[in-house]
Scaffold this motif. Structure first.
Motif, mmCIF file in Angstrom:
data_model
loop_
_atom_site.group_PDB
_atom_site.id
_atom_site.type_symbol
_atom_site.label_atom_id
_atom_site.label_comp_id
_atom_site.label_asym_id
_atom_site.label_seq_id
_atom_site.Cartn_x
_atom_site.Cartn_y
_atom_site.Cartn_z
ATOM 1 N N THR A 150 -3.930 -3.886 0.919
ATOM 2 C CA THR A 150 -3.828 -2.589 1.568
ATOM 3 C C THR A 150 -3.253 -2.758 2.974
ATOM 4 O O THR A 150 -2.984 -3.874 3.434
ATOM 5 N N HIS A 151 -3.099 -1.638 3.660
ATOM 6 C CA HIS A 151 -2.437 -1.535 4.962
ATOM 7 C C HIS A 151 -2.859 -2.636 5.936
ATOM 8 O O HIS A 151 -4.050 -2.864 6.151
ATOM 9 N N VAL A 152 -1.869 -3.305 6.524
ATOM 10 C CA VAL A 152 -2.146 -4.328 7.535
ATOM 11 C C VAL A 152 -1.603 -3.929 8.899
ATOM 12 O O VAL A 152 -1.656 -4.718 9.839
ATOM 13 N N GLY A 153 -1.107 -2.692 9.019
ATOM 14 C CA GLY A 153 -0.521 -2.231 10.275
ATOM 15 C C GLY A 153 0.972 -2.511 10.314
ATOM 16 O O GLY A 153 1.471 -3.453 9.691
ATOM 17 N N GLY A 154 1.687 -1.675 11.063
ATOM 18 C CA GLY A 154 3.118 -1.903 11.239
ATOM 19 C C GLY A 154 3.951 -1.523 10.041
ATOM 20 O O GLY A 154 4.809 -2.290 9.602
ATOM 21 N N ASP A 155 3.733 -0.311 9.509
ATOM 22 C CA ASP A 155 4.526 0.139 8.367
ATOM 23 C C ASP A 155 6.021 0.043 8.632
ATOM 24 O O ASP A 155 6.808 -0.249 7.722
ATOM 25 N N ARG A 156 6.421 0.274 9.853
ATOM 26 C CA ARG A 156 7.849 0.275 10.179
ATOM 27 C C ARG A 156 8.473 -1.104 10.053
ATOM 28 O O ARG A 156 9.687 -1.251 10.096
ATOM 29 N N PHE A 157 7.627 -2.140 9.902
ATOM 30 C CA PHE A 157 8.143 -3.494 9.757
ATOM 31 C C PHE A 157 8.060 -4.001 8.315
ATOM 32 O O PHE A 157 8.204 -5.197 8.062
ATOM 33 N N GLY A 213 6.866 -9.618 9.859
ATOM 34 C CA GLY A 213 7.378 -8.338 9.401
ATOM 35 C C GLY A 213 8.868 -8.365 9.144
ATOM 36 O O GLY A 213 9.555 -9.329 9.480
ATOM 37 N N ASP A 214 9.350 -7.278 8.520
ATOM 38 C CA ASP A 214 10.764 -7.122 8.204
ATOM 39 C C ASP A 214 11.263 -8.283 7.356
ATOM 40 O O ASP A 214 12.313 -8.880 7.607
ATOM 41 N N LEU A 215 10.497 -8.626 6.324
ATOM 42 C CA LEU A 215 10.768 -9.822 5.539
ATOM 43 C C LEU A 215 11.538 -9.524 4.270
ATOM 44 O O LEU A 215 11.201 -8.614 3.511
ATOM 45 N N GLY A 216 12.549 -10.335 4.028
ATOM 46 C CA GLY A 216 13.129 -10.486 2.718
ATOM 47 C C GLY A 216 12.583 -11.763 2.116
ATOM 48 O O GLY A 216 11.793 -12.492 2.749
ATOM 49 N N GLU A 217 13.003 -12.070 0.902
ATOM 50 C CA GLU A 217 12.465 -13.248 0.226
ATOM 51 C C GLU A 217 12.765 -14.529 0.997
ATOM 52 O O GLU A 217 11.879 -15.387 1.157
ATOM 53 N N HIS A 247 0.831 -1.197 0.000
ATOM 54 C CA HIS A 247 0.000 0.000 0.000
ATOM 55 C C HIS A 247 0.874 1.259 0.000
ATOM 56 O O HIS A 247 1.083 1.905 1.038
ATOM 57 N N GLY A 248 1.357 1.629 -1.180
ATOM 58 C CA GLY A 248 2.284 2.734 -1.284
ATOM 59 C C GLY A 248 1.710 4.078 -0.896
ATOM 60 O O GLY A 248 2.446 4.952 -0.419
ATOM 61 N N ARG A 249 0.440 4.302 -1.095
ATOM 62 C CA ARG A 249 -0.143 5.591 -0.709
ATOM 63 C C ARG A 249 -0.221 5.729 0.810
ATOM 64 O O ARG A 249 -0.308 6.841 1.315
ATOM 65 N N ARG A 250 -0.232 4.605 1.503
ATOM 66 C CA ARG A 250 -0.230 4.661 2.965
ATOM 67 C C ARG A 250 1.192 4.842 3.489
ATOM 68 O O ARG A 250 1.438 5.611 4.405
ATOM 69 N N ASN A 251 2.137 4.100 2.906
ATOM 70 C CA ASN A 251 3.536 4.247 3.291
ATOM 71 C C ASN A 251 4.407 3.757 2.149
ATOM 72 O O ASN A 251 4.231 2.646 1.658
ATOM 73 N N ALA A 252 5.341 4.590 1.725
ATOM 74 C CA ALA A 252 6.161 4.270 0.552
ATOM 75 C C ALA A 252 6.967 2.999 0.736
ATOM 76 O O ALA A 252 7.221 2.263 -0.230
ATOM 77 N N CYS A 253 7.386 2.688 1.973
ATOM 78 C CA CYS A 253 8.178 1.481 2.204
ATOM 79 C C CYS A 253 7.386 0.219 1.895
ATOM 80 O O CYS A 253 7.961 -0.795 1.495
ATOM 81 N N CYS A 254 6.083 0.269 2.083
ATOM 82 C CA CYS A 254 5.267 -0.914 1.826
ATOM 83 C C CYS A 254 5.273 -1.271 0.346
ATOM 84 O O CYS A 254 5.301 -2.447 -0.022
ATOM 85 N N ALA A 255 5.244 -0.267 -0.514
ATOM 86 C CA ALA A 255 5.320 -0.541 -1.946
ATOM 87 C C ALA A 255 6.731 -0.926 -2.353
ATOM 88 O O ALA A 255 6.932 -1.866 -3.134
ATOM 89 N N ARG A 256 7.713 -0.232 -1.811
ATOM 90 C CA ARG A 256 9.097 -0.463 -2.216
ATOM 91 C C ARG A 256 9.573 -1.855 -1.834
ATOM 92 O O ARG A 256 10.284 -2.514 -2.602
ATOM 93 N N THR A 257 9.186 -2.327 -0.650
ATOM 94 C CA THR A 257 9.627 -3.647 -0.200
ATOM 95 C C THR A 257 8.583 -4.722 -0.434
ATOM 96 O O THR A 257 8.927 -5.886 -0.648
#
Length: 301
Positions: free
Chosen positions: A167-174, A188-192, A137-147
């Motif tokens: 869309t947003h599931v909470g915890g943008d910082r993760f 959260g904080d997931l790579g592949e 959800h990039g409009r909510r937080n750019a990091c969510c779209a980028r990662t």
């Protein structure tokens, strides 16, 4: 296009400096997932078109059901049929129904009161396979779209029909964030690599503690107590550990049952610093365990 709030470089929670445990959204036991390719507004309740979907989103929120807009990674149909899921998770009581709608107006047939109460509404067929939601959800937080977007594409290459952007599931910082339904497990904080491990575990009926945020729909102290007992016992089965009670405010005492054995867990809530400035204000709290003791070998009835 409106840009979401930036989060800069959010340090990984797995470093231990900013753990993500006990940070799953607490207000999501009942879920309504509606396929909508976008564009998505910053907040789902601000959706205006198509009107039947917008009305269903607002009605779900009013009924106490969490609405999520979903779309397939990389291949987005813009016209009906649309996929809809209704899901519920409360401890070991989990289920999910799915249905394709030829007309979004059919959403009005869904009994949201039953869904909110945990009663299968009979809106669609029971779904045995999981639904894997990756927040993009990039409009909510750019990091969510980028990662999130690259992660959703990577997961879909292996798990295909199970994977949806959402869309947003909470915890943008993760970010990147993953939710596994119907159990409501949040990572959260997931790579592949970490995401593949989490999904593989879920498909065999287990959790992975690394990057596990918790089980959505449970209060944070309950999530933390479950996490610490799993870490202590090594029990990873979805239903192997159950929190029976939690009392307290900033200091909590929990009773947790793990395969017939009861544990007393004492937790304290602590605050973390914002990792990336004032725009990253969610989930700044975490929990530490100060005591974990064996009560007895008998399971609670």
């Amino acid at each position: 296009m409106t840009r979401g709030k930036g989060c800069g470089h959010c340090p990984g929670s797995h470093t231990g400096e900013r753990p993500c445990l006990a940070s799953a959204t607490t207000k999501a036991r009942s879920w309504l997932l509606i396929e909508h390719p976008g564009p998505w507004p910053e907040r789902v309740e601000e959706l205006a078109e198509p009107a039947p979907i917008a009305e269903a989103v607002r009605a779900a929120r009013a009924a106490g059901v969490r609405p999520q807009l979903i779309r397939r990674p990389g291949r987005r149909r813009g016209t009906p049929p649309i996929q809809v899921y209704a899901a519920f998770s409360r401890g070991t009581e989990v289920w999910m129904e799915g249905r394709e709608l030829a007309d979004p107006a059919e959403l009005a047939e869904l009994d949201l009161g039953a869904l909110a109460a945990g009663t299968p509404p009979g809106f669609g067929d029971l779904v045995a396979g999981p639904v894997l939601l990756v927040c993009t959800h990039g409009r909510r937080n750019a990091c969510c779209a980028r990662t999130g977007a690259p992660l959703a594409r990577a997961l879909s290459e292996r798990f295909d029909r199970f994977v949806w952007e959402t869309t947003h599931v909470g915890g943008d910082r993760f970010a990147a964030n993953l939710v596994c339904l119907p159990h409501g497990l949040s990572y959260g904080d997931l790579g592949e690599t970490e995401a593949l491990a989490a999904v593989d575990a879920y498909l065999r009926g287990e959790v992975v503690l690394d990057r596990l945020r918790g089980r959505a729909g449970l209060p944070e102290p309950w999530q933390a107590a479950e996490h610490f007992v799993r870490a202590h016992t090594g029990l990873l089965g979805l239903d192997a550990v159950a929190v029976r009670s939690v009392t307290g405010t900033s200091r909590y005492e929990a009773v947790v049952v793990a395969q017939g054995t009861r544990y007393r867990v004492v937790l304290e809530a602590v605050q973390q610093s914002a990792p990336c400035g004032p725009d990253c204000e969610e989930n700044l709290g975490t929990y530490v365990v100060t005591e974990l003791t064996l009560l007895n070998e008998a399971a609670l009835v």
